[in-house]
Design a protein around this motif. Structure first.
Motif, PDB file in Angstrom:
ATOM      1  N   UNK A 145      15.129 -14.059 -38.536  1.00  0.00           N
ATOM      2  CA  UNK A 145      15.121 -13.575 -37.043  1.00  0.00           C
ATOM      3  C   UNK A 145      16.580 -13.258 -36.806  1.00  0.00           C
ATOM      4  N   UNK A 146      16.512 -12.793 -35.589  1.00  0.00           N
ATOM      5  CA  UNK A 146      17.938 -12.411 -34.986  1.00  0.00           C
ATOM      6  C   UNK A 146      18.308 -13.504 -34.085  1.00  0.00           C
ATOM      7  N   UNK A 147      19.459 -14.000 -33.922  1.00  0.00           N
ATOM      8  CA  UNK A 147      20.092 -14.775 -33.023  1.00  0.00           C
ATOM      9  C   UNK A 147      21.421 -14.392 -32.283  1.00  0.00           C
ATOM     10  N   UNK A 148      21.760 -14.704 -31.166  1.00  0.00           N
ATOM     11  CA  UNK A 148      23.130 -14.061 -30.558  1.00  0.00           C
ATOM     12  C   UNK A 148      24.042 -15.321 -30.532  1.00  0.00           C
ATOM     13  N   UNK A 149      25.454 -15.202 -31.067  1.00  0.00           N
ATOM     14  CA  UNK A 149      26.241 -16.179 -30.927  1.00  0.00           C
ATOM     15  C   UNK A 149      27.413 -15.903 -30.143  1.00  0.00           C
ATOM     16  N   UNK A 150      28.005 -17.009 -29.596  1.00  0.00           N
ATOM     17  CA  UNK A 150      29.082 -16.748 -28.624  1.00  0.00           C
ATOM     18  C   UNK A 150      30.473 -16.278 -29.393  1.00  0.00           C
ATOM     19  N   UNK A 151      30.347 -15.515 -30.474  1.00  0.00           N
ATOM     20  CA  UNK A 151      31.796 -15.054 -31.097  1.00  0.00           C
ATOM     21  C   UNK A 151      31.461 -13.672 -30.763  1.00  0.00           C
ATOM     22  N   UNK A 152      32.931 -13.368 -30.501  1.00  0.00           N
ATOM     23  CA  UNK A 152      33.100 -11.694 -29.919  1.00  0.00           C
ATOM     24  C   UNK A 152      34.158 -11.257 -30.871  1.00  0.00           C
ATOM     25  N   UNK A 323      32.323 -11.667 -40.652  1.00  0.00           N
ATOM     26  CA  UNK A 323      32.520 -10.297 -39.557  1.00  0.00           C
ATOM     27  C   UNK A 323      34.096  -9.655 -39.425  1.00  0.00           C
ATOM     28  N   UNK A 324      34.926 -10.520 -39.704  1.00  0.00           N
ATOM     29  CA  UNK A 324      36.422 -10.412 -39.520  1.00  0.00           C
ATOM     30  C   UNK A 324      36.883 -11.374 -38.321  1.00  0.00           C
ATOM     31  N   UNK A 325      37.878 -10.901 -37.767  1.00  0.00           N
ATOM     32  CA  UNK A 325      38.307 -12.021 -36.814  1.00  0.00           C
ATOM     33  C   UNK A 325      37.332 -12.116 -35.538  1.00  0.00           C
ATOM     34  N   UNK A 326      37.043 -13.403 -34.923  1.00  0.00           N
ATOM     35  CA  UNK A 326      36.156 -13.448 -33.925  1.00  0.00           C
ATOM     36  C   UNK A 326      36.822 -14.275 -32.956  1.00  0.00           C
ATOM     37  N   UNK A 487      30.202 -13.229 -18.524  1.00  0.00           N
ATOM     38  CA  UNK A 487      31.045 -13.184 -17.300  1.00  0.00           C
ATOM     39  C   UNK A 487      32.515 -13.795 -17.479  1.00  0.00           C
ATOM     40  N   UNK A 488      32.827 -14.713 -18.154  1.00  0.00           N
ATOM     41  CA  UNK A 488      33.988 -15.222 -18.516  1.00  0.00           C
ATOM     42  C   UNK A 488      34.772 -14.238 -19.269  1.00  0.00           C
ATOM     43  N   UNK A 489      34.081 -13.583 -20.247  1.00  0.00           N
ATOM     44  CA  UNK A 489      34.773 -12.517 -21.058  1.00  0.00           C
ATOM     45  C   UNK A 489      35.001 -11.409 -20.213  1.00  0.00           C
ATOM     46  N   UNK A 490      34.103 -10.951 -19.367  1.00  0.00           N
ATOM     47  CA  UNK A 490      34.339  -9.834 -18.401  1.00  0.00           C
ATOM     48  C   UNK A 490      35.541 -10.092 -17.463  1.00  0.00           C
ATOM     49  N   UNK A 491      35.682 -11.295 -16.882  1.00  0.00           N
ATOM     50  CA  UNK A 491      36.789 -11.853 -16.180  1.00  0.00           C
ATOM     51  C   UNK A 491      38.057 -11.701 -16.723  1.00  0.00           C
ATOM     52  N   UNK A 492      37.903 -12.218 -18.088  1.00  0.00           N
ATOM     53  CA  UNK A 492      39.252 -12.108 -18.795  1.00  0.00           C
ATOM     54  C   UNK A 492      39.763 -10.759 -19.096  1.00  0.00           C
ATOM     55  N   UNK A 493      38.945 -10.000 -18.984  1.00  0.00           N
ATOM     56  CA  UNK A 493      39.403  -8.588 -19.203  1.00  0.00           C
ATOM     57  C   UNK A 493      40.477  -8.043 -20.355  1.00  0.00           C
ATOM     58  N   UNK A 494      39.782  -8.595 -21.579  1.00  0.00           N
ATOM     59  CA  UNK A 494      41.002  -8.335 -22.632  1.00  0.00           C
ATOM     60  C   UNK A 494      41.401  -7.113 -22.791  1.00  0.00           C
ATOM     61  N   UNK A 495      40.705  -5.996 -22.194  1.00  0.00           N
ATOM     62  CA  UNK A 495      41.075  -4.684 -22.529  1.00  0.00           C
ATOM     63  C   UNK A 495      42.327  -4.154 -21.533  1.00  0.00           C
ATOM     64  N   UNK A 496      42.354  -5.046 -20.339  1.00  0.00           N
ATOM     65  CA  UNK A 496      43.541  -5.037 -19.241  1.00  0.00           C
ATOM     66  C   UNK A 496      44.759  -5.950 -19.742  1.00  0.00           C
ATOM     67  N   UNK A 506      41.906  -5.489 -29.687  1.00  0.00           N
ATOM     68  CA  UNK A 506      40.848  -5.125 -29.002  1.00  0.00           C
ATOM     69  C   UNK A 506      39.604  -6.181 -29.157  1.00  0.00           C
ATOM     70  N   UNK A 507      38.988  -6.674 -27.972  1.00  0.00           N
ATOM     71  CA  UNK A 507      38.080  -7.677 -28.152  1.00  0.00           C
ATOM     72  C   UNK A 507      36.741  -6.796 -27.809  1.00  0.00           C
ATOM     73  N   UNK A 508      35.863  -7.159 -28.405  1.00  0.00           N
ATOM     74  CA  UNK A 508      34.247  -6.875 -28.058  1.00  0.00           C
ATOM     75  C   UNK A 508      33.790  -7.611 -26.838  1.00  0.00           C
ATOM     76  N   UNK A 509      32.994  -6.880 -25.996  1.00  0.00           N
ATOM     77  CA  UNK A 509      32.403  -7.642 -24.971  1.00  0.00           C
ATOM     78  C   UNK A 509      31.183  -7.946 -25.019  1.00  0.00           C
ATOM     79  N   UNK A 510      30.741  -7.805 -26.425  1.00  0.00           N
ATOM     80  CA  UNK A 510      29.060  -8.215 -26.704  1.00  0.00           C
ATOM     81  C   UNK A 510      29.203  -9.386 -27.658  1.00  0.00           C
TER      82      UNK A 510
END
Length: 994
Positions: A145-152, A323-326, A487-496, A506-510
């Motif tokens: 199956x597929x799961x999501x993990x809180x790794x970006x 997957x590389x750095x997370x 929401x935390x990842x978006x608020x932290x706005x790593x791209x800015x 560069x940090x993924x937001x997914x």
């Protein structure tokens, strides 16, 4: 080779000769064979593919390899385990001396607190001399199956990273001040002397840049204005000299190779730099605590009571993965001191009005404890908000306080001084003053002129009410937690983030999408006399309906003490009756009548009551000992529970079962069933076993006698700076079933993580050198219980952080080796050493929260979900396993890291074994979140805290089971930890900690 020195007593060296793979290039390994230093393969595993069954396997499938399909012997299965081999012949394991870690202690021994005890505990020296078990491949068993993990996913920078050393004069101890100095330096000199670079700073000694600075060494003068000195008066200006000096360049190529799995050694420096870079902005915005950041702005703080509130925040850490750095991001909560006026705080703390009546001595002690070390700011000087740290409380009320105002010892009262100096009239002169600053030069501040500074984490122990309130805040359904993380990842706005940009990150937001598998639940075996003889758990749970314990014990001599005033004798009798019936229904033989009538006692007379019942029962049965004591306790029973357990298990040798008043009044069948499970294993019985264990089909366990250990160390709470740490080791005592565990406990030096008593030797005046220790004792008891010596060891070690992996493995593996060798020459069974971690921040979420077939009732991923790809270590043998069904909140998978494996487990082998064991936890009919041996070790260590003698504290009150005071721990020098009282022999043999 750097030599680690022992903290206790004399210096010890341990020479490690590891005939292992070449540690310079540990990745290109030969396949595991007898020649590669991992020891001879014992026997081919019979069937390494675990079964994905949906119906109970037929009883005679054990007829492979000459193993007769034995009928299951219900009657004396635990009385004569030695007659039940699972194999035809036991070939002796040919020991491979190359495999042993050769230890020599040139300095002999260390005095152990002045006894005639010499402990062989040399610290291994080099962490580079041994490499961890490489991943043997990936697991295949289970439903994919597929799961999501809180790794970006974090993209690696292509820039050179440079490290600079920072020296600030005069030296500053506060990281906050250090950061303010460096921020001022960057503001003034970034465009000029720093060559437009934006450095990241760790708050202490190191500065990092992407690309070089225009100098190798430079000195700067920085003036810092003390903002706390108010608005109208002149502000204090402090001057600092900052020297920045080039140290090294971080090897990003090395990091890239490590992440690609081409190198096995992690470049810690490069990882640390990137971690600091991504924390820099949050450190400026929020209140940093450890690896987390908190702020009252993230979510409105919730009151916890007694002057505390909970703040929400997030955890953030860079991790190397396949997957590389997370970037691992999780939600967090912590208790902070509410920024109240001090008088309001005190009123909340004491739960009464403090303005109208004087404080008692116990009130003052409570206030002093709560406020010591807390920062306050003054409110009586208009805009001047000087901050101070509270060091104590005056013993007199404010109206009686005087102090010298000049060198001629002219005395002035505090009340007069504040009136004349600040025009401030102290109203509450009956209250004591806060003492601030150092003890030599007393500084008095009236409580009403102080307010608690915002953003101070509360580090002391929370009470039950506060814990419940904090859990309410932290307990989030998976979907809500996932949304908050995003929401935390978006608020932290790593791209800015200017620092992330500067360093090219560069940090993924997914959330990372990860392939997982759901391992099947194992079939469980119950007694033939029950309607249901076996059972397949559904979504991590089952029940005892129509089932009987596989080995129900007999309890003929029992008694009951009632410590609860609110429980009448008739109610207590009714409860005992119901419990006895439930034990009988579940498969035990339980005498419905106690040996003596139910005895009522007061909690403060626990010892007297226990001894009375013990002797009264002995007299009644003409010298036969009591087998079980039931105790009814008040719901809030203070130290009663701990005192009762200590006296029963270390003094009288009685097995006890405590029940709270609330359960006695509200008798639920579920509760009685759970208590009967606990009583049975405490009496030496077994509730259920794995069906595969009986038909001898567990790879690398059923083929030869195998012992499974669990080990844990529990440390005293924050603020307890002298109490010892407690180590516990449990080991399976039945084979092939591996469900019954004997446990041993010992105290050791404060916050010492390595288990000191695994193996030890001492000099006995009569017998000469004697070997002992927990591993040795448990191997001996396994031999006694099964009639076999273990030919394989599996060691689950709980509570070790990543930074301690090398040290713990080297030291404890060596102790296991020595314990084995001390039993007979050339006895070196192969060892698999697995660290179990619960305190990590990886969370797994269902790919689709609406899909009911992929979640349990709480919305969590299904029990049996295992992940060993993508978010796991690039080269080492680790996996995440969620073995339990969630009840509330978001399930936390356990992280298993196989550090050493001489048994050549496949990924499927260790994952299935671990998952299946999670269904054998004796205390409930659910699969549990951590492998039972590790869970039992934790319970045993926790129990042993109660064995420490209560001691008088400075204010004359006793602290039961809270640990030794300074006298108790330091008396015999740094290593002189007072030993725990010994467990009675009959207690040691059973699962007393359940």
């Amino acid at each position: 080779m750097p030599i680690r020195q022992m903290k206790e007593g004399s210096e010890q060296h341990l020479v490690i000769k590891t005939h292992l793979q070449n540690s310079m290039n540990p990745v290109q390994k030969a396949p595991k064979t007898a020649q590669n230093g991992k020891g001879p393969p014992l026997q081919e595993p019979h069937n390494t593919k675990p079964h994905n069954q949906t119906s109970p396997p037929s009883k005679n499938k054990g007829r492979r390899r000459g193993r007769g399909g034995r009928k299951f012997d219900q009657v004396d299965v635990c009385m004569r385990p030695s007659s039940r081999h699972c194999t035809v012949a036991h070939k002796p394991v040919s020991p491979n001396p190359a495999r042993a870690l050769v230890a020599s202690t040139p300095n002999g021994s260390v005095e152990n607190g002045g006894n005639l005890c010499e402990m062989e505990m040399g610290f291994p020296t080099s962490s580079k001399s041994l490499s961890f078990a490489p991943r043997p491949g990936y697991g295949q068993v289970g439903t994919k199956c597929i799961v999501k993990a809180n790794h970006f996913f974090a993209e690696l920078p292509e820039k050179d990273l440079n490290q600079y050393d920072v020296t600030i004069t005069p030296e500053v101890s506060s990281r906050t001040v250090n950061r303010a100095i460096m921020a001022e330096l960057v503001r003034l000199y970034r465009e000029s002397d720093l060559g437009t670079r934006l450095p990241a700073y760790d708050g202490r000694k190191s500065l990092y840049t992407a690309g070089e600075l225009p100098f190798v060494w430079k000195e700067f003068k920085i003036k810092l204005v003390d903002e706390e000195d108010g608005i109208n008066g002149p502000k204090r200006v402090r001057e600092y000299i900052v020297v920045i000096k080039f140290v090294a360049r971080a090897n990003m190529h090395h990091l890239g190779q490590f992440l690609a799995g081409k190198r096995a050694d992690a470049p810690q420096e490069a990882l640390q730099i990137l971690d600091i870079v991504l924390r820099e902005l949050s450190t400026k915005r929020y209140c940093p605590v450890g690896r987390s950041f908190f702020s009252p702005d993230i979510r409105t703080p919730q009151r916890l009571g007694d002057g505390l509130e909970s703040w929400c925040g997030f955890y953030q850490s860079i991790r190397p993965t396949q997957m590389g750095l997370s970037l691992n991001i999780d939600m967090a909560s912590a208790a902070f001191i509410e920024p109240l006026p001090v008088i309001e705080f005190v009123a909340q703390l004491l739960g009464k009005d403090v303005l109208s009546r004087p404080l008692s001595d116990s009130d003052r002690v409570k206030i002093k404890k709560a406020l010591r070390g807390v920062k306050v700011e003054v409110t009586h000087r208009g805009n001047v908000r000087r901050k101070y740290r509270v060091s104590g409380l005056t013993s007199q009320p404010t109206r009686e306080l005087v102090f010298p105002v000049d060198d001629n010892s002219t005395m002035k009262s505090v009340v007069e001084y504040f009136q004349e100096m600040y025009g401030f009239t102290i109203q509450q002169t009956h209250l004591p003053c806060l003492q601030v600053g150092n003890q030599k030069k007393a500084n008095y501040l009236p409580m009403e002129a102080c307010k608690i500074v915002e953003g101070q984490r509360y580090t002391k122990r929370l009470n039950e009410r506060q814990i419940t309130a904090l859990l309410k805040v932290t307990c989030q359904r998976p979907r809500d937690r996932e949304n908050d993380i995003l929401q935390t990842v978006q608020q932290n706005a790593y791209d800015q983030d200017p620092y992330a940009k500067e360093f090219g990150m560069k940090i993924s937001e997914k959330l990372a999408s990860v392939e997982a598998r759901i391992l099947p639940a194992p079939w469980l075996k119950y007694h033939e006399a029950g309607k249901e003889k076996d059972c397949l758990p559904q979504v991590g749970q089952w029940n005892m309906m129509n089932k009987k314990m596989i080995n129900g014990m007999t309890v003929s001599r029992w008694a009951c003490i009632n410590f609860s005033r609110s429980v009448q004798e008739s109610v207590a009798r009714g409860f005992c009756n119901e419990l006895a019936q439930m034990c009988q229904v579940s498969g035990m033989e339980f005498n419905p009548e106690p040996v003596i009538p139910i005895y009522n006692a007061r909690p403060e007379q626990v010892e007297k009551a226990l001894k009375h019942v013990y002797h009264a029962a002995m007299n009644k049965t003409k010298g036969k000992e009591l087998e079980l004591l039931l105790a009814i306790l008040p719901d809030n029973n203070g130290s009663l529970y701990g005192d009762l357990k200590r006296i029963c298990e270390t003094d009288l040798g009685i097995i006890s079962q405590c029940c709270l008043t609330k359960h006695v009044f509200k008798i639920s069948k579920q509760y009685l069933a759970n208590v009967s499970l606990k009583i049975n294993v405490k009496m030496g019985g077994r509730n259920t076993v794995l069906l595969d264990a009986i038909s001898c089909r567990i790879p690398l366990v059923s083929d030869i006698p195998t012992i499974i250990f669990g080990a844990d160390v529990t440390h005293p709470e924050n603020g307890e700076d002298t109490s010892p740490s407690i180590a516990a080791v449990v080991a399976s005592q039945d084979w092939p079933e591996v469900t019954k565990y004997a446990g041993l406990v010992c105290a050791q030096a404060h916050r010492q993580e390595l288990i000191q008593d695994l193996y030890k030797t001492w000099h006995d005046p009569v017998r000469g050198m004697v070997s002992g220790g927990m591993i040795r004792d448990l191997l001996v008891s396994f031999r006694k219980a099964t009639g076999q010596k273990p030919l394989r060891i599996i060691f689950y070690r709980d509570g070790v952080s990543e930074g301690q992996f090398y040290q713990v493995l080297l030291y404890e593996l060596d102790a296991i080796r020595k314990a084995c060798a001390s039993l007979e020459p050339n006895y070196q069974p192969p060892v698999t050493f697995i660290v179990v971690q619960k305190r990590h921040h990886t969370r797994l979420f269902a790919n689709n929260h609406r899909d009911r077939s992929s979640t349990d009732r709480s919305g969590n991923i299904l029990p049996g979900t295992v992940v060993d790809t993508k978010i796991c270590h690039p080269t080492e043998f680790d996996f995440y396993l969620c073995s339990h069904a969630g009840i509330q909140g978001t399930s936390r998978p356990a992280h298993y890291h196989v550090l050493w494996d001489e048994n050549n487990f496949t990924a499927d082998g260790i994952q299935s074994l671990t998952n299946n064991l999670c269904y054998t936890y004796a205390r409930c009919t659910r699969s549990v979140s951590v492998v039972p041996p590790a869970y039992y070790a934790h319970l045993a260590a926790f129990r042993a805290r109660f064995y420490m003698e209560p001691e008088l504290q400075e204010n004359g009150s006793t602290v039961g089971g809270a640990g030794h005071g300074a006298k108790g721990t330091r008396a015999a020098g740094e290593s002189g930890v007072r030993p725990l009282p010994a467990l009675k022999e009959n207690v040691k043999r059973v699962m007393f900690y359940c």
